[in-house]
Design a protein around this motif. Structure first.
Motif, PDB file in Angstrom:
ATOM      1  N   LYS A  22     -12.599  -2.812 -15.666  1.00 50.08           N
ATOM      2  CA  LYS A  22     -11.732  -3.934 -15.308  1.00 50.08           C
ATOM      3  C   LYS A  22     -10.591  -4.097 -16.299  1.00 50.08           C
ATOM      4  O   LYS A  22      -9.477  -4.474 -15.928  1.00 50.08           O
ATOM      5  N   GLU A  23     -10.869  -3.788 -17.577  1.00 50.97           N
ATOM      6  CA  GLU A  23      -9.841  -3.935 -18.607  1.00 50.97           C
ATOM      7  C   GLU A  23      -8.700  -2.944 -18.402  1.00 50.97           C
ATOM      8  O   GLU A  23      -7.513  -3.297 -18.518  1.00 50.97           O
ATOM      9  N   THR A  24      -9.048  -1.702 -18.090  1.00 52.70           N
ATOM     10  CA  THR A  24      -8.006  -0.688 -17.923  1.00 52.70           C
ATOM     11  C   THR A  24      -7.277  -0.824 -16.592  1.00 52.70           C
ATOM     12  O   THR A  24      -6.144  -0.362 -16.454  1.00 52.70           O
ATOM     13  N   SER A  25      -7.911  -1.451 -15.612  1.00 53.54           N
ATOM     14  CA  SER A  25      -7.235  -1.624 -14.324  1.00 53.54           C
ATOM     15  C   SER A  25      -6.382  -2.887 -14.284  1.00 53.54           C
ATOM     16  O   SER A  25      -5.603  -3.087 -13.359  1.00 53.54           O
ATOM     17  N   TYR A  26      -6.515  -3.735 -15.299  1.00 50.16           N
ATOM     18  CA  TYR A  26      -5.785  -5.009 -15.320  1.00 50.16           C
ATOM     19  C   TYR A  26      -4.265  -4.825 -15.244  1.00 50.16           C
ATOM     20  O   TYR A  26      -3.596  -5.524 -14.467  1.00 50.16           O
ATOM     21  N   PRO A  27      -3.653  -3.900 -16.007  1.00 48.24           N
ATOM     22  CA  PRO A  27      -2.196  -3.704 -15.870  1.00 48.24           C
ATOM     23  C   PRO A  27      -1.795  -3.273 -14.461  1.00 48.24           C
ATOM     24  O   PRO A  27      -0.727  -3.675 -13.961  1.00 48.24           O
ATOM     25  N   ARG A  28      -2.622  -2.472 -13.810  1.00 48.02           N
ATOM     26  CA  ARG A  28      -2.321  -2.058 -12.434  1.00 48.02           C
ATOM     27  C   ARG A  28      -2.408  -3.247 -11.482  1.00 48.02           C
ATOM     28  O   ARG A  28      -1.614  -3.362 -10.538  1.00 48.02           O
ATOM     29  N   GLU A  29      -3.376  -4.127 -11.727  1.00 53.31           N
ATOM     30  CA  GLU A  29      -3.493  -5.321 -10.894  1.00 53.31           C
ATOM     31  C   GLU A  29      -2.261  -6.206 -11.047  1.00 53.31           C
ATOM     32  O   GLU A  29      -1.726  -6.734 -10.056  1.00 53.31           O
ATOM     33  N   LYS A  30      -1.781  -6.368 -12.269  1.00 53.52           N
ATOM     34  CA  LYS A  30      -0.591  -7.189 -12.490  1.00 53.52           C
ATOM     35  C   LYS A  30       0.622  -6.601 -11.764  1.00 53.52           C
ATOM     36  O   LYS A  30       1.443  -7.341 -11.210  1.00 53.52           O
ATOM     37  N   LYS A  31       0.719  -5.285 -11.767  1.00 57.66           N
ATOM     38  CA  LYS A  31       1.837  -4.633 -11.083  1.00 57.66           C
ATOM     39  C   LYS A  31       1.743  -4.830  -9.576  1.00 57.66           C
ATOM     40  O   LYS A  31       2.754  -5.079  -8.892  1.00 57.66           O
ATOM     41  N   PHE A  32       0.540  -4.738  -9.035  1.00 57.29           N
ATOM     42  CA  PHE A  32       0.349  -4.938  -7.603  1.00 57.29           C
ATOM     43  C   PHE A  32       0.681  -6.373  -7.206  1.00 57.29           C
ATOM     44  O   PHE A  32       1.342  -6.615  -6.190  1.00 57.29           O
ATOM     45  N   VAL A  33       0.239  -7.337  -7.998  1.00 57.08           N
ATOM     46  CA  VAL A  33       0.539  -8.743  -7.726  1.00 57.08           C
ATOM     47  C   VAL A  33       2.046  -8.985  -7.788  1.00 57.08           C
ATOM     48  O   VAL A  33       2.610  -9.736  -6.981  1.00 57.08           O
ATOM     49  N   ALA A  34       2.732  -8.323  -8.733  1.00 59.52           N
ATOM     50  CA  ALA A  34       4.187  -8.438  -8.821  1.00 59.52           C
ATOM     51  C   ALA A  34       4.846  -7.888  -7.568  1.00 59.52           C
ATOM     52  O   ALA A  34       5.849  -8.439  -7.084  1.00 59.52           O
ATOM     53  N   TRP A  35       4.301  -6.806  -7.040  1.00 62.05           N
ATOM     54  CA  TRP A  35       4.834  -6.239  -5.786  1.00 62.05           C
ATOM     55  C   TRP A  35       4.653  -7.218  -4.634  1.00 62.05           C
ATOM     56  O   TRP A  35       5.591  -7.445  -3.854  1.00 62.05           O
ATOM     57  N   ASN A 222       9.056  13.522  17.676  1.00 61.90           N
ATOM     58  CA  ASN A 222       9.040  12.079  17.877  1.00 61.90           C
ATOM     59  C   ASN A 222       7.934  11.342  17.118  1.00 61.90           C
ATOM     60  O   ASN A 222       7.833  10.119  17.225  1.00 61.90           O
ATOM     61  N   SER A 223       7.118  12.065  16.374  1.00 64.16           N
ATOM     62  CA  SER A 223       5.985  11.440  15.702  1.00 64.16           C
ATOM     63  C   SER A 223       5.902  11.876  14.241  1.00 64.16           C
ATOM     64  O   SER A 223       6.220  13.026  13.915  1.00 64.16           O
ATOM     65  N   SER A 224       5.443  10.953  13.380  1.00 70.76           N
ATOM     66  CA  SER A 224       5.349  11.252  11.952  1.00 70.76           C
ATOM     67  C   SER A 224       4.024  10.748  11.389  1.00 70.76           C
ATOM     68  O   SER A 224       3.434   9.788  11.896  1.00 70.76           O
ATOM     69  N   TYR A 225       3.594  11.413  10.347  1.00 68.30           N
ATOM     70  CA  TYR A 225       2.394  11.018   9.586  1.00 68.30           C
ATOM     71  C   TYR A 225       2.840  10.563   8.204  1.00 68.30           C
ATOM     72  O   TYR A 225       3.657  11.222   7.548  1.00 68.30           O
ATOM     73  N   LEU A 226       2.294   9.420   7.768  1.00 66.12           N
ATOM     74  CA  LEU A 226       2.615   8.919   6.442  1.00 66.12           C
ATOM     75  C   LEU A 226       1.326   8.576   5.719  1.00 66.12           C
ATOM     76  O   LEU A 226       0.487   7.847   6.241  1.00 66.12           O
ATOM     77  N   ASN A 227       1.160   9.157   4.518  1.00 65.83           N
ATOM     78  CA  ASN A 227       0.056   8.754   3.657  1.00 65.83           C
ATOM     79  C   ASN A 227       0.632   7.926   2.519  1.00 65.83           C
ATOM     80  O   ASN A 227       1.626   8.313   1.893  1.00 65.83           O
ATOM     81  N   LEU A 228      -0.014   6.802   2.241  1.00 65.65           N
ATOM     82  CA  LEU A 228       0.565   5.792   1.356  1.00 65.65           C
ATOM     83  C   LEU A 228       0.445   6.098  -0.129  1.00 65.65           C
ATOM     84  O   LEU A 228       1.009   5.377  -0.954  1.00 65.65           O
ATOM     85  N   GLY A 229      -0.281   7.151  -0.498  1.00 67.21           N
ATOM     86  CA  GLY A 229      -0.454   7.434  -1.914  1.00 67.21           C
ATOM     87  C   GLY A 229      -1.462   6.488  -2.532  1.00 67.21           C
ATOM     88  O   GLY A 229      -2.503   6.194  -1.941  1.00 67.21           O
ATOM     89  N   ASP A 230      -1.170   5.956  -3.712  1.00 69.73           N
ATOM     90  CA  ASP A 230      -2.092   5.001  -4.341  1.00 69.73           C
ATOM     91  C   ASP A 230      -1.360   4.119  -5.348  1.00 69.73           C
ATOM     92  O   ASP A 230      -0.167   4.274  -5.596  1.00 69.73           O
ATOM     93  N   TRP A 231      -2.136   3.180  -5.917  1.00 68.94           N
ATOM     94  CA  TRP A 231      -1.629   2.289  -6.970  1.00 68.94           C
ATOM     95  C   TRP A 231      -2.358   2.568  -8.283  1.00 68.94           C
ATOM     96  O   TRP A 231      -2.668   1.668  -9.052  1.00 68.94           O
ATOM     97  N   ILE A 232      -2.618   3.839  -8.497  1.00 64.98           N
ATOM     98  CA  ILE A 232      -3.215   4.315  -9.734  1.00 64.98           C
ATOM     99  C   ILE A 232      -2.220   5.191 -10.483  1.00 64.98           C
ATOM    100  O   ILE A 232      -1.957   5.007 -11.662  1.00 64.98           O
TER     101      ILE A 232
END
Length: 256
Positions: A22-35, A222-232
């Protein structure tokens, strides 16, 4: 859904909050909340395509500790009138009413089709789809079995969460996490799955997560595939402006 002028639909996936700690993921969480805070001005709807948490299990009266900023921001956006849709991933299979009751977020356990401005979207997390992932498919049947869930629910949450977190990291069948490298269109099973779905019906866009790789691939004219990647690693997301679906990276964030 008709998207009002100036509004957009946003898509994100695979935050895995809480991993590896949880400690190391906290900066990523803050970035996601900012988004989330950044997009609220023009969001017509927000789609979260699973694995927001690295582990999530809803006991009858208990949910996993933490993630207060994310849940609070989602509640704020939902209360403001922005519809939010959640597709469970392989790390948060065990959702059972909390998001609906507390956050007014509609939750889907299978891929679903939506129509926005006459464009047909096929949306899901992506786990267990297509001809491959057979080991995970077998494992998923175990995890979603009512007897297994009943037995797991009787574990003390501290023990249950500890076991689940260990398995999430150590067991590739559970995590569904292959080495995140592009395999080529013929071996990317979500690409192949999307192409197979086009054989019976036209869709304009297929949007998935799970692979942790940002990808935009034309399936035909006429069709496309999109993969969203990640927030890591990538901090990428999809945005539909009413006509075009594009993949973008969130960079408007300063640590503070």
């Amino acid at each position: 859904m008709n998207i009002p002028k100036g509004k957009k639909i946003y898509f994100a996936s695979d935050n895995h909050l809480g991993a590896p700690t949880k400690e190391t993921s906290y900066p990523r969480e803050k970035k996601f909340v900012a988004w989330l805070d950044d997009i609220k001005q023009d969001a017509a709807a927000i789609f979260l395509l699973g694995d927001l948490f690295d582990f999530w299990f809803e006991y009858k009266t208990v949910v996993p500790k933490g993630f207060t900023r994310t849940l609070g921001k989602l509640a704020e956006l939902s209360d403001s009138g922005i519809p939010i849709y959640y597709f469970v991933g392989n790390h948060d299979l065990w959702m059972h009413g909390y998001f609906e009751e507390e956050l007014n977020i509609e939750v889907f356990h299978k891929p679903k089709e939506f129509i926005f401005n006459d464009k047909i979207f096929f949306i899901g997390h992506g786990d267990g789809l297509g001809p491959y992932d057979k080991g995970y498919k077998r494992m998923k049947k175990v995890f979603t079995n009512p007897i297994f869930k009943w037995c797991f629910r009787w574990l003390h949450p501290d023990l249950g969460v500890k076991i689940a977190q260990h398995l999430s990291v150590k067991n590739k069948l559970i995590s569904g996490d292959d080495d995140a490298t592009f395999l080529g269109e013929d071996k990317e099973w979500l690409v192949q799955y999307s192409k197979s779905k086009l054989e019976d019906k036209h869709r304009d866009f297929f949007v998935f997560g799970h692979r942790h790789l940002p990808m935009e691939i034309k399936l035909n004219d006429n069709s496309s595939y999109l993969n969203l990647g990640d927030w890591i690693q990538y901090y990428t997301y999809g945005v539909f402006d009413g006509e075009k679906l594009t993949l973008k990276k969130f960079e408007n964030f300063k640590e503070g």
